[in-house]
Write a protein that holds these residues in place. Sequence first.
Motif, short mmCIF file in Angstrom:
data_model
loop_
_atom_site.label_atom_id
_atom_site.label_comp_id
_atom_site.label_asym_id
_atom_site.label_seq_id
_atom_site.Cartn_x
_atom_site.Cartn_y
_atom_site.Cartn_z
N ASP A 218 0.74 -1.10 0.10
CA ASP A 218 0.04 -0.02 -0.02
C ASP A 218 0.84 1.25 -0.01
O ASP A 218 0.51 2.34 -0.82
CB ASP A 218 -0.68 0.20 1.26
CG ASP A 218 -2.11 -0.98 1.14
OD1 ASP A 218 -2.14 -1.62 0.01
OD2 ASP A 218 -2.81 -1.31 2.07
N LYS A 219 2.14 1.28 0.70
CA LYS A 219 2.81 2.26 0.73
C LYS A 219 3.44 2.67 -0.56
O LYS A 219 3.70 3.66 -1.23
CB LYS A 219 3.90 2.22 1.94
CG LYS A 219 4.81 3.34 2.33
CD LYS A 219 4.08 4.62 2.64
CE LYS A 219 5.27 5.70 3.01
NZ LYS A 219 4.44 6.88 3.55
N LEU A 220 4.02 1.46 -1.18
CA LEU A 220 4.55 1.36 -2.21
C LEU A 220 3.75 2.30 -3.47
O LEU A 220 4.28 2.86 -4.38
CB LEU A 220 5.04 0.18 -2.83
CG LEU A 220 6.51 -0.30 -2.92
CD1 LEU A 220 6.83 -1.83 -3.09
CD2 LEU A 220 7.50 0.64 -3.48
N GLU A 221 2.45 1.87 -3.51
CA GLU A 221 1.29 2.36 -4.42
C GLU A 221 1.26 3.79 -4.06
O GLU A 221 1.05 4.64 -4.94
CB GLU A 221 0.13 1.73 -4.42
CG GLU A 221 0.17 0.37 -4.84
CD GLU A 221 0.25 0.24 -6.42
OE1 GLU A 221 -0.22 1.36 -6.90
OE2 GLU A 221 1.07 -0.30 -6.80
N SER A 222 1.20 4.23 -2.82
CA SER A 222 0.92 5.70 -2.43
C SER A 222 2.21 6.63 -3.01
O SER A 222 2.01 7.52 -3.04
CB SER A 222 0.69 5.84 -0.93
OG SER A 222 1.91 5.47 -0.18
N ARG A 265 9.90 -2.57 -8.98
CA ARG A 265 11.22 -2.76 -9.17
C ARG A 265 12.01 -2.82 -7.87
O ARG A 265 13.11 -3.35 -7.66
CB ARG A 265 11.67 -1.43 -10.27
CG ARG A 265 11.31 0.09 -9.37
CD ARG A 265 11.75 0.92 -10.35
NE ARG A 265 11.57 2.31 -9.86
CZ ARG A 265 11.46 3.60 -10.04
NH1 ARG A 265 12.07 3.54 -11.48
NH2 ARG A 265 11.50 4.65 -9.62
N ALA A 266 11.35 -2.20 -6.98
CA ALA A 266 11.88 -2.18 -5.58
C ALA A 266 12.28 -3.40 -5.05
O ALA A 266 12.93 -3.68 -4.23
CB ALA A 266 10.96 -1.39 -4.42
N PHE A 267 11.50 -4.29 -5.41
CA PHE A 267 11.85 -6.02 -4.87
C PHE A 267 13.36 -6.30 -5.24
O PHE A 267 13.93 -6.74 -4.39
CB PHE A 267 10.89 -6.82 -5.80
CG PHE A 267 10.88 -8.34 -4.97
CD1 PHE A 267 11.95 -9.15 -5.26
CD2 PHE A 267 9.64 -8.79 -4.18
CE1 PHE A 267 12.05 -10.27 -4.73
CE2 PHE A 267 9.89 -9.88 -3.73
CZ PHE A 267 10.73 -11.03 -4.01
N MET A 324 13.55 5.41 -1.67
CA MET A 324 12.01 5.13 -0.89
C MET A 324 11.66 3.96 -1.44
O MET A 324 11.15 3.04 -0.48
CB MET A 324 11.15 6.47 -1.08
CG MET A 324 11.69 7.62 -0.38
SD MET A 324 10.43 8.79 -0.08
CE MET A 324 10.03 9.12 -1.79
N GLU A 325 11.66 3.57 -2.53
CA GLU A 325 10.90 2.43 -3.23
C GLU A 325 11.84 1.21 -2.57
O GLU A 325 11.40 0.16 -2.13
CB GLU A 325 10.83 2.46 -4.48
CG GLU A 325 9.94 3.71 -5.19
CD GLU A 325 9.67 3.17 -6.66
OE1 GLU A 325 10.05 2.33 -7.06
OE2 GLU A 325 9.48 4.32 -7.16
#
Length: 377
Positions: A218-222, A265-267, A324-325
């Motif tokens: 949810d944070k990643l989407e935000s 991509r953060a993964f 951040m991501e």
Amino acid sequence: MATTTSVPVTIPKDGSLTKATIKDIIGTFLTNEWPNIDPEKLIVTRNTGYANTNCVVERPKPKGGAHSEPLKVFLKIHGELDGDIEVFKHLVPNKLEEAQLCHDYAQSGLGAKVYGFFQTQDGSFGRVDEFLDARTLERADVEDENIRAGVARENAAFHTMSTQRKKNSVQSYYDTVTGELAKYHRMDKLKKLANEGGVNMDHLVDYDFVSRIRRVTDKLESIGGKKGWCIHDVQFMNTMVKNSPKQGESKIVLVDFEFVFQNYRAFDIGGHFLQKMFQWFDEESKIANCRPYTEEEKRHFCEEYAKQWNEKTGDSDTWEQVFMESELGFMLAITFEIHNMLCFMDQDDDKDPLNILGLNKLFEEFVNQYKKLELGS
């Protein structure tokens, strides 16, 4: 485009190959010089991994030294993936799709050339690839800013790669992994196995990963987290460092695309930072004896990544955005590893204390990161 070629050979169940069979396979694709080689003069270096048999095959230098085909090639025989991978079967590429990814990566000028993709009479699949004069990435390498920058740029190039593979829904992965982690939540069998191995991991088994993964995504989407073709298996052994790259050529090459599908991509970025701390195939400890990525090194990586991403996509992402991501992706990569190891424990009754200590280290990193980012209880 990668296509399947039938070769009239059979591969024994133990994966062993005669030199004559190896020559016949390679000669199917390199048809000028390789078919005329005496197979007994081939030098074959075998490496049997978790699911695949890999060979480096070298032929003698022809008299006079001139040759139109490579002297060395990489031969890969695909094994069957099972266990923890089975639950992701609807996401991971099949063998032909994996070959296509390798082909597309090579066509972009980054990866090893695919000479051919084949199926044998017994149904086995395999590939003949360009041999890379390279070594695997070491933990000390990423403390060198030039190599670190190369790894960052190569990941960004892969994530944005144009390929014929159909994109999956990112949510489908998180639906699957949270469903599986819910199954292992508070499982007495896992606690018992760990205790029999001499290590307590009750806190990990009782921890609610599911709700926390949802908060992370949810944070990643935000914050507008971007998505791309992620490798997922970003252990350092799957990043190669060329020994003598040509002028203008990248020193870094990514390999092993068995788990490639769409994800944040953060993964992969966070997973790369995570993997510096682990050595999963070591027989003495799964936890690497080295310092983790520093904040400064992470920021430099994200800066180089953003530059390459923007060049490929036309976006204007900042290193702060990518950083951040990645802080969130770090936790997503941890839960992938935890899921796979818990699945292995459950299926194989594994109680190896080294694996359990590795699990506890992953859990510690997740808890600390979650608290650091103040994502809630």
